[in-house]
Motif scaffolding. Structure first.
Motif, mmCIF file in Angstrom:
data_model
loop_
_atom_site.group_PDB
_atom_site.id
_atom_site.type_symbol
_atom_site.label_atom_id
_atom_site.label_comp_id
_atom_site.label_asym_id
_atom_site.label_seq_id
_atom_site.Cartn_x
_atom_site.Cartn_y
_atom_site.Cartn_z
ATOM 1 N N PHE A 195 0.795 -1.351 0.541
ATOM 2 C CA PHE A 195 -0.196 0.262 -0.120
ATOM 3 C C PHE A 195 0.975 1.425 -0.042
ATOM 4 O O PHE A 195 0.344 1.858 -0.537
ATOM 5 C CB PHE A 195 -0.882 0.203 1.419
ATOM 6 C CG PHE A 195 -2.171 -0.593 0.958
ATOM 7 C CD1 PHE A 195 -2.461 -2.705 1.063
ATOM 8 C CD2 PHE A 195 -3.100 -0.361 0.601
ATOM 9 C CE1 PHE A 195 -3.575 -2.951 0.804
ATOM 10 C CE2 PHE A 195 -4.718 -1.399 0.080
ATOM 11 C CZ PHE A 195 -4.252 -2.112 0.342
ATOM 12 N N SER A 235 1.351 2.063 -3.717
ATOM 13 C CA SER A 235 0.217 2.366 -4.835
ATOM 14 C C SER A 235 -0.040 3.834 -4.131
ATOM 15 O O SER A 235 -0.408 4.519 -4.987
ATOM 16 C CB SER A 235 -0.996 1.180 -4.716
ATOM 17 O OG SER A 235 -0.920 1.100 -3.052
ATOM 18 N N GLU A 236 0.361 3.832 -2.400
ATOM 19 C CA GLU A 236 -0.877 4.983 -2.102
ATOM 20 C C GLU A 236 -0.224 5.720 -1.162
ATOM 21 O O GLU A 236 -0.663 6.765 -0.882
ATOM 22 C CB GLU A 236 -1.516 4.694 -1.254
ATOM 23 C CG GLU A 236 -2.310 3.260 -1.811
ATOM 24 C CD GLU A 236 -3.925 3.856 -2.864
ATOM 25 O OE1 GLU A 236 -4.592 4.759 -1.991
ATOM 26 O OE2 GLU A 236 -4.826 2.523 -3.311
ATOM 27 N N PRO A 261 -8.150 -6.320 4.055
ATOM 28 C CA PRO A 261 -8.154 -6.038 2.527
ATOM 29 C C PRO A 261 -7.279 -7.549 2.010
ATOM 30 O O PRO A 261 -7.013 -8.557 2.608
ATOM 31 C CB PRO A 261 -6.742 -4.748 3.132
ATOM 32 C CG PRO A 261 -6.468 -5.550 4.050
ATOM 33 C CD PRO A 261 -6.974 -6.368 5.409
ATOM 34 N N VAL A 262 -6.859 -7.027 0.533
ATOM 35 C CA VAL A 262 -6.040 -7.683 -0.150
ATOM 36 C C VAL A 262 -4.710 -7.341 -0.507
ATOM 37 O O VAL A 262 -5.591 -6.192 -1.041
ATOM 38 C CB VAL A 262 -6.647 -8.181 -1.021
ATOM 39 C CG1 VAL A 262 -7.051 -7.351 -2.114
ATOM 40 C CG2 VAL A 262 -6.237 -9.160 -2.276
ATOM 41 N N GLY A 298 -0.632 -7.215 -11.749
ATOM 42 C CA GLY A 298 -0.649 -7.548 -12.874
ATOM 43 C C GLY A 298 -0.959 -8.750 -13.554
ATOM 44 O O GLY A 298 -0.561 -8.484 -15.127
ATOM 45 N N THR A 299 -0.635 -9.628 -13.034
ATOM 46 C CA THR A 299 -0.046 -10.908 -13.692
ATOM 47 C C THR A 299 -1.762 -11.887 -13.599
ATOM 48 O O THR A 299 -1.189 -13.442 -13.609
ATOM 49 C CB THR A 299 1.066 -11.742 -12.857
ATOM 50 O OG1 THR A 299 1.632 -11.158 -11.838
ATOM 51 C CG2 THR A 299 2.375 -10.594 -13.473
ATOM 52 N N GLY A 300 -2.421 -11.722 -12.693
ATOM 53 C CA GLY A 300 -3.144 -12.561 -12.459
ATOM 54 C C GLY A 300 -3.372 -13.059 -10.420
ATOM 55 O O GLY A 300 -3.769 -13.970 -10.370
ATOM 56 N N VAL A 301 -2.287 -12.558 -10.316
ATOM 57 C CA VAL A 301 -2.496 -13.105 -9.094
ATOM 58 C C VAL A 301 -3.309 -12.430 -8.097
ATOM 59 O O VAL A 301 -3.683 -13.370 -6.884
ATOM 60 C CB VAL A 301 -0.766 -12.804 -8.204
ATOM 61 C CG1 VAL A 301 -1.047 -13.003 -6.718
ATOM 62 C CG2 VAL A 301 0.630 -13.309 -8.662
ATOM 63 N N GLN A 317 -6.338 -12.018 -8.942
ATOM 64 C CA GLN A 317 -7.283 -12.774 -8.954
ATOM 65 C C GLN A 317 -7.625 -14.280 -8.105
ATOM 66 O O GLN A 317 -9.130 -14.773 -8.054
ATOM 67 C CB GLN A 317 -8.056 -12.037 -10.315
ATOM 68 C CG GLN A 317 -8.566 -11.116 -11.242
ATOM 69 C CD GLN A 317 -8.695 -11.053 -12.298
ATOM 70 O OE1 GLN A 317 -9.653 -11.674 -13.478
ATOM 71 N NE2 GLN A 317 -7.611 -10.399 -12.859
#
Ligand SMILES: CC(C)(COP(=O)(O)OP(=O)(O)OC[C@H]1O[C@@H](n2cnc3c(N)ncnc32)[C@H](O)[C@@H]1OP(=O)(O)O)[C@@H](O)C(=O)NCCC(=O)NCCS
Length: 178
Positions: free
Chosen positions: A22, A25-26, A83-84, A92-95, A97
């Motif tokens: 986090f 990203s934030e 949270p995740v 961005g590699t599908g982890v 999801q």
């Protein structure tokens, strides 16, 4: 990718993953805030109200997801996803999801009927969430982004029956998260 219950992992490593992810990203203060939230969740939420999964590859932690119990006056079996985090190196590699889908399959096996989350509808709609009205589930606090109130029924759960006010576990009882 391997998914395991959070219990065998060092709590500090899990907190560090959230703080780092986090912060990346934030910004640093949000990273510290989410790290502190995760600390509270891992320390204070009773085990029957907490489910958490860690994704690894070759023993390296790629991501983590936490689910905490939601309570209603009616006996609904519901959890909140939050949270995740996926390590910035693996985003961005599908982890993300995969973590969410596998985590939800575990909840389904445990008989959970409803999973809620509060987040970006564009992302969570990819993993089966849809917007839910406050008339069906009234959030614990006023929502700054009502469009981010999302749910997914499991095990025959329904999104059209009013469940009333929802109560979250103690660490989320803070208007800043909502
Ligand atoms: C949000 C997060 C968990 C997603 O995990 P991920 O492994 O990076 O995402 P995935 O690879 O599984 O999914 C990628 C897809 O989701 C989209 N996506 C990723 N992050 C997104 C976000 N914050 N908002 C909207 N869409 C997003 C991508 O555009 C991509 O779409 P596509 O499949 O159409 O190309 C991860 O990026 C993360 O940890 N971010 C920082 C912390 C955070 O914001 N957590 C969520 C709030 S609790």
């Amino acid at each position: 990718m391997k998914l395991e219950s959070y219990g065998r992992f060092d709590r500090q490593a899990i907190e560090a993953l959230y703080t780092h992810t986090f912060s990346n990203s934030e910004g640093q203060s949000e990273g510290a805030r989410i790290g502190a939230l995760v600390h509270e969740i891992l320390e204070r939420v009773p085990s029957e109200s907490l489910l958490g999964f860690v994704a690894t590859e070759h023993e390296e932690i790629l991501g983590c997801i936490l689910f905490t119990r939601l309570s209603f006056d009616s006996p609904a079996n519901a959890f909140m996803l939050s949270p995740v985090a996926v390590s910035p190196d693996y985003q961005g590699t599908g982890v993300g999801q995969e973590l969410i889908n596998q985590g939800i399959r575990h909840l389904e096996e445990l008989g959970v009927e409803l999973v809620l989350t509060y987040g970006d509808p564009n992302y969570y709609s990819k993993v089966g969430f849809q917007q839910i009205s406050q008339q069906v589930v009234r959030a614990p606090f006023e929502l700054s982004h009502p469009e981010g109130w999302l749910a997914q029924p499991l095990n025959g759960g329904r999104l059209d029956l009013p469940l009333g006010n929802v109560r979250c576990v103690e660490p989320f009882n803070d208007a800043r998260y909502w």
